[in-house]
Design a protein around this motif. Structure first.
Motif, PDB file in Angstrom:
ATOM      1  N   ASP A   1      16.149 -16.454  -9.517  1.00 45.28           N
ATOM      2  CA  ASP A   1      15.562 -15.831 -10.695  1.00 45.28           C
ATOM      3  C   ASP A   1      16.198 -16.310 -11.990  1.00 45.28           C
ATOM      4  OD1 ASP A   1      13.627 -13.697  -9.657  1.00 45.28           O
ATOM      5  OD2 ASP A   1      15.406 -13.327  -8.460  1.00 45.28           O
ATOM      6  N   GLY A   2      17.520 -16.324 -12.025  1.00 43.10           N
ATOM      7  CA  GLY A   2      18.181 -16.687 -13.266  1.00 43.10           C
ATOM      8  C   GLY A   2      18.029 -18.138 -13.638  1.00 43.10           C
ATOM      9  N   VAL A   3      17.647 -18.980 -12.674  1.00 43.89           N
ATOM     10  CA  VAL A   3      17.516 -20.413 -12.915  1.00 43.89           C
ATOM     11  C   VAL A   3      16.051 -20.799 -13.075  1.00 43.89           C
ATOM     12  CG1 VAL A   3      18.144 -22.710 -12.052  1.00 43.89           C
ATOM     13  CG2 VAL A   3      19.597 -20.753 -11.539  1.00 43.89           C
ATOM     14  N   GLY A   4      15.181 -20.081 -12.378  1.00 44.67           N
ATOM     15  CA  GLY A   4      13.752 -20.362 -12.478  1.00 44.67           C
ATOM     16  C   GLY A   4      13.278 -21.468 -11.569  1.00 44.67           C
ATOM     17  N   ILE A   5      13.989 -21.695 -10.453  1.00 42.56           N
ATOM     18  CA  ILE A   5      13.587 -22.721  -9.497  1.00 42.56           C
ATOM     19  C   ILE A   5      13.740 -22.184  -8.084  1.00 42.56           C
ATOM     20  CG2 ILE A   5      14.295 -24.636 -10.999  1.00 42.56           C
ATOM     21  CD1 ILE A   5      16.750 -24.933  -9.081  1.00 42.56           C
ATOM     22  N   ASN A   6      13.163 -22.891  -7.139  1.00 40.25           N
ATOM     23  CA  ASN A   6      13.385 -22.589  -5.724  1.00 40.25           C
ATOM     24  C   ASN A   6      14.673 -23.249  -5.253  1.00 40.25           C
ATOM     25  OD1 ASN A   6      10.942 -21.319  -5.773  1.00 40.25           O
ATOM     26  ND2 ASN A   6      10.137 -22.339  -3.967  1.00 40.25           N
ATOM     27  N   LEU A   7      15.341 -22.599  -4.306  1.00 36.68           N
ATOM     28  CA  LEU A   7      16.550 -23.159  -3.712  1.00 36.68           C
ATOM     29  C   LEU A   7      16.167 -23.849  -2.412  1.00 36.68           C
ATOM     30  CD1 LEU A   7      19.681 -23.377  -3.588  1.00 36.68           C
ATOM     31  CD2 LEU A   7      19.654 -21.244  -2.287  1.00 36.68           C
ATOM     32  N   PRO A   8      16.215 -25.185  -2.360  1.00 35.83           N
ATOM     33  CA  PRO A   8      15.847 -25.867  -1.111  1.00 35.83           C
ATOM     34  C   PRO A   8      16.768 -25.453   0.027  1.00 35.83           C
ATOM     35  CG  PRO A   8      15.983 -27.424  -2.947  1.00 35.83           C
ATOM     36  CD  PRO A   8      16.587 -26.140  -3.424  1.00 35.83           C
TER      37      PRO A   8
ATOM     38  N   ASP B   1       6.773 -21.900   0.054  1.00 35.68           N
ATOM     39  CA  ASP B   1       6.571 -20.588   0.669  1.00 35.68           C
ATOM     40  C   ASP B   1       7.847 -20.032   1.277  1.00 35.68           C
ATOM     41  OD1 ASP B   1       3.887 -20.340   0.041  1.00 35.68           O
ATOM     42  OD2 ASP B   1       3.243 -21.427   1.818  1.00 35.68           O
ATOM     43  N   GLU B   2       8.721 -20.917   1.772  1.00 35.57           N
ATOM     44  CA  GLU B   2       9.924 -20.471   2.488  1.00 35.57           C
ATOM     45  C   GLU B   2      11.171 -20.461   1.604  1.00 35.57           C
ATOM     46  OE1 GLU B   2      10.091 -19.330   5.454  1.00 35.57           O
ATOM     47  OE2 GLU B   2       8.331 -20.004   6.541  1.00 35.57           O
ATOM     48  N   ASP B   3      11.271 -21.389   0.641  1.00 31.49           N
ATOM     49  CA  ASP B   3      12.492 -21.519  -0.142  1.00 31.49           C
ATOM     50  C   ASP B   3      12.670 -20.320  -1.068  1.00 31.49           C
ATOM     51  OD1 ASP B   3      12.906 -23.948   1.046  1.00 31.49           O
ATOM     52  OD2 ASP B   3      12.111 -25.132  -0.616  1.00 31.49           O
ATOM     53  N   PRO B   4      13.850 -19.688  -1.068  1.00 28.43           N
ATOM     54  CA  PRO B   4      14.068 -18.532  -1.944  1.00 28.43           C
ATOM     55  C   PRO B   4      14.084 -18.943  -3.411  1.00 28.43           C
ATOM     56  CG  PRO B   4      16.111 -19.182  -0.883  1.00 28.43           C
ATOM     57  CD  PRO B   4      15.027 -20.001  -0.247  1.00 28.43           C
ATOM     58  N   PHE B   5      13.686 -18.016  -4.274  1.00 23.17           N
ATOM     59  CA  PHE B   5      13.584 -18.282  -5.701  1.00 23.17           C
ATOM     60  C   PHE B   5      14.852 -17.815  -6.397  1.00 23.17           C
ATOM     61  CE2 PHE B   5      11.859 -17.213 -10.006  1.00 23.17           C
ATOM     62  CZ  PHE B   5      11.494 -18.496 -10.357  1.00 23.17           C
TER      63      PHE B   5
END
Length: 657
Positions: free
Chosen positions: A542-549, A536-540
């Motif tokens: 877009d170009g990678v398709g994952i959340n950034l911890p 819910d908090e980690d930004p996404f």
């Protein structure tokens, strides 16, 4: 020169192009006229701006910034709304003799347009929103505004939703609401608020400037969804913008005062026309807008339906809008997906690949390295989709084994979940780092489940979870070299911002202290490390398709020598964070007095109890809970059970060992 300054300078100086004043303007700039400083521009950039058109900017891929603007200096009055009705002002013949009738016929939509107000934020309000749909449950409505409005208080997550952020100063969570009144003469008691429960959609930066929020259907007043047109707007179609223009220094002050006469921040009804429309281009209109109109509906006065969502403009040139057809696609669930590519990314060293045979003989993590067996933590059921390497051992089906370390990897998150390394300070061998780094894919698991060099654009580093130096030990140099090289596999990397990964006073400083201690005292240590995931908090990305911890944890386990000569396990846990996890924990337990004084705005390293880390992560570290000196200290000090045990690490002296 940034895009906003360029567009502002063009907008303000475009008017000088009539009557031969352009050359006079250039001469004034070259002579150092003070109005150049007032624009905040330097002379070469301003001259370049005069010679570059908006079309050239767009062709070069320069994104439009969020500006609202007066396009025509006369004949486009922003009419005041009072008690739900438009205070009519005579309009020129170009609108037709029946324009007043058309305006009155559309007045009933005014009540479905509101002002976006922020909760717990220094900005009181920041744009306009309107009801665009009703959810199937019959209890909730959908409101739409701009992405750049919602992003003041919300962040896009992996599902494309907008999650409310926290204040970097107080860590209190932001919020937003829509007040459907805020008309001229309205009293505070006249407000018609509806809280935005969440943003069900928040566009990425490469998509249409749209955010969709969910509100409960108001009980004390009625609002209805504004209908969308079936076909796109046409050139010269008569329209009106309904919204909340605010004082905006980006427009000419004198011209602004002619229209607004000092009355801002209240609901206005601004008629105008659609400008030339071409297929595949952004909709343009000439209705009068200012900052605060972001998110306003553009209403066709002939069709009594919305043709677009206002989002930007340039003074004296045009205002821009998202098409109604785009909004309809978003409401139907057709969400755009964008791939952001860093055009300037150069692969200095190509990524490599290691086949399963390369790893023959790797023993991985040794759980019997210390006086008692220390296993991987037990992970919560169903939370991770762990990879199963082709060379998995019986009883260790998910461990990727390397030299002196092992890890568990989530193929959906494309990230290590837990890494663990054995460190033998007595046998440490210094291995010099080779530059540039060469990283490898591990073909024991699917390559497509691993990030590559192109997935770490901009300021993102390939952050080692098992630090390069930690496993570099053994009876001879080749073993230490092999361990060093094994750390350069993408299975051991997590995307980290460079300022986080390279900050020696926090995370890296802690790692250095641990390693130096094991060398100095010939200690053995086992170190667990991993990201603290929060979908819910980690930004996404877009170009990678994952959340950034945004947060990382570490548990260091050693043997402590007792007075009787025996050894017992000693475990300390650490959290690299801006304080999000601690603040969330306190707020969930209504520790209001702690929340009020909580002020973390930069990354810091905290020592936390193992038990608290278990609550945050959902992991079970087993016997390490009882080997934690911080928990023992908390018991000794009789701290309340509701408070997490944590200590900010400012240096080696602040560690509780």
């Amino acid at each position: 020169m940034n895009t906003r300054a360029l567009l502002e300078s063009q907008g303000r100086l475009e008017a000088l192009k009539s009557g031969g004043r352009l050359e006079a303007a250039k001469r004034a700039i070259e002579a150092g006229h003070p109005f150049v400083e007032q624009l905040g521009l330097d002379i070469p950039d301003t001259l370049d701006a005069l010679d570059m058109s908006l079309g050239q900017l767009e062709a070069a891929g320069t994104p439009l910034t969020q500006l609202e603007a007066i396009v025509r200096l006369v004949t486009r009055p922003p009419m005041v709304v009072e008690n739900g009705a438009v205070s009519l002002i005579p309009l020129p013949d170009e609108f037709g003799a029946d324009i007043d009738i058309k305006i009155k016929r559309n007045e009933h939509w005014i009540g479905s347009v509101g002002r976006v107000e922020f909760i717990n934020h220094s900005m009181t309000w920041g744009g306009t929103a309107w009801v665009v749909g009703e959810e199937a449950d019959g209890r909730h409505l959908l409101v739409v505004t701009n992405r750049h409005v919602a992003k003041i208080v919300a962040r896009r997550n992996a599902r494309g939703e907008g999650v409310f952020m926290r204040s970097p100063f107080t860590m209190v969570r932001y919020g937003a609401r829509v007040d459907f009144n805020e008309e001229v003469g309205a009293l505070p008691s006249d407000e018609r608020p509806a809280e935005i429960l969440r943003f069900t959609y928040l566009a990425d930066d490469a998509s249409a400037d749209v955010a969709i929020g969910r509100i409960e259907k108001p009980a004390g007043f009625a609002v209805a969804p504004l209908p969308l047109v079936d076909t796109d707007a046409e050139t010269d179609e008569i329209v009106a913008v309904i919204g909340y223009p605010a004082f905006d220094s980006r427009n000419d002050r004198t011209e602004m005062e002619k229209y607004f006469k000092g009355l801002y921040d209240v609901k206005r009804f601004a008629p105008g026309k659609m400008m030339p429309v071409a297929p595949g281009t952004v909709l343009s209109h000439d209705c009068t807008t200012l900052g605060g109109n972001s998110g306003s509906p553009i209403l066709s006065l002939d069709r009594n339906k919305v043709v677009g969502l206002h989002f930007a403009g340039a003074y004296g040139i045009a205002n821009s809008a998202v098409r109604a057809s785009t909004l309809r696609d978003l409401l139907s669930g057709n969400r755009p997906t964008q791939v952001l590519v860093e055009a300037s990314l150069e692969q200095e060293v190509a990524d490599g690949f290691h086949d399963p045979n390369h790893f023959i003989g790797r023993n991985g993590y040794d759980p019997n390295f210390l006086s008692k067996k220390v296993d991987f933590p037990k992970l919560p059921d169903g939370l991770f989709n762990l990879a199963s390497p082709t060379d998995a051992l019986a009883g260790r089906p998910h461990e990727l084994r390397y030299t002196h370390f092992g890890l568990l990897y989530d193929v959906d998150r494309r990230s290590p979940v837990v890494t663990v390394v054995n460190i033998d300070g007595e046998k440490a061998i210094k291995i010099k780092r080779k530059k540039p780094d060469k990283w490898f894919f591990d073909r024991r698991i699917p390559v497509e489940a691993q990030l590559g060099k192109g997935d770490f654009p901009g300021d993102l580093d390939r952050g080692h979870m098992v630090r390069r130096e930690d496993p570099n030990w053994g009876d001879d140099r080749p073993v230490a070299q092999l361990a060093n090289d094994d750390t350069f596999h993408y299975t051991n990397a997590s995307p980290q911002h460079s300022s986080l990964n390279q900050n020696r006073s926090t995370w890296q400083g802690l790692e250095n202290h641990i390693l130096d201690s094991t060398k100095t005292h010939a200690f053995r240590a086992t170190v667990f490390t991993g990201p603290l995931f929060d979908d819910d908090e980690d930004p996404f990305l877009d170009g990678v398709g994952i959340n950034l911890p945004l947060q990382y944890w570490k548990v260091v386990v050693m043997d402590a020598l007792q007075d009787d000569g025996s050894l017992r396990l000693h475990a300390t846990a650490y959290l690299l964070s801006q304080g999000q996890a601690i603040q969330k924990y306190l707020q969930d337990r209504r520790e209001s007095e702690a929340v009020e004084g909580f002020a973390f705005g930069e990354y810091k390293t905290f020592q936390v109890s193992v038990a608290f880390l278990e609550e945050l992560s959902g992991f079970d570290f087993g016997l390490l809970r009882d080997a934690d000196p911080l928990a023992a200290l908390a018991d000794e000090l009789e701290l309340p059970d509701s408070r997490p045990q944590f200590v900010e690490i400012t240096g080696a002296d602040s560690l509780v060992l």
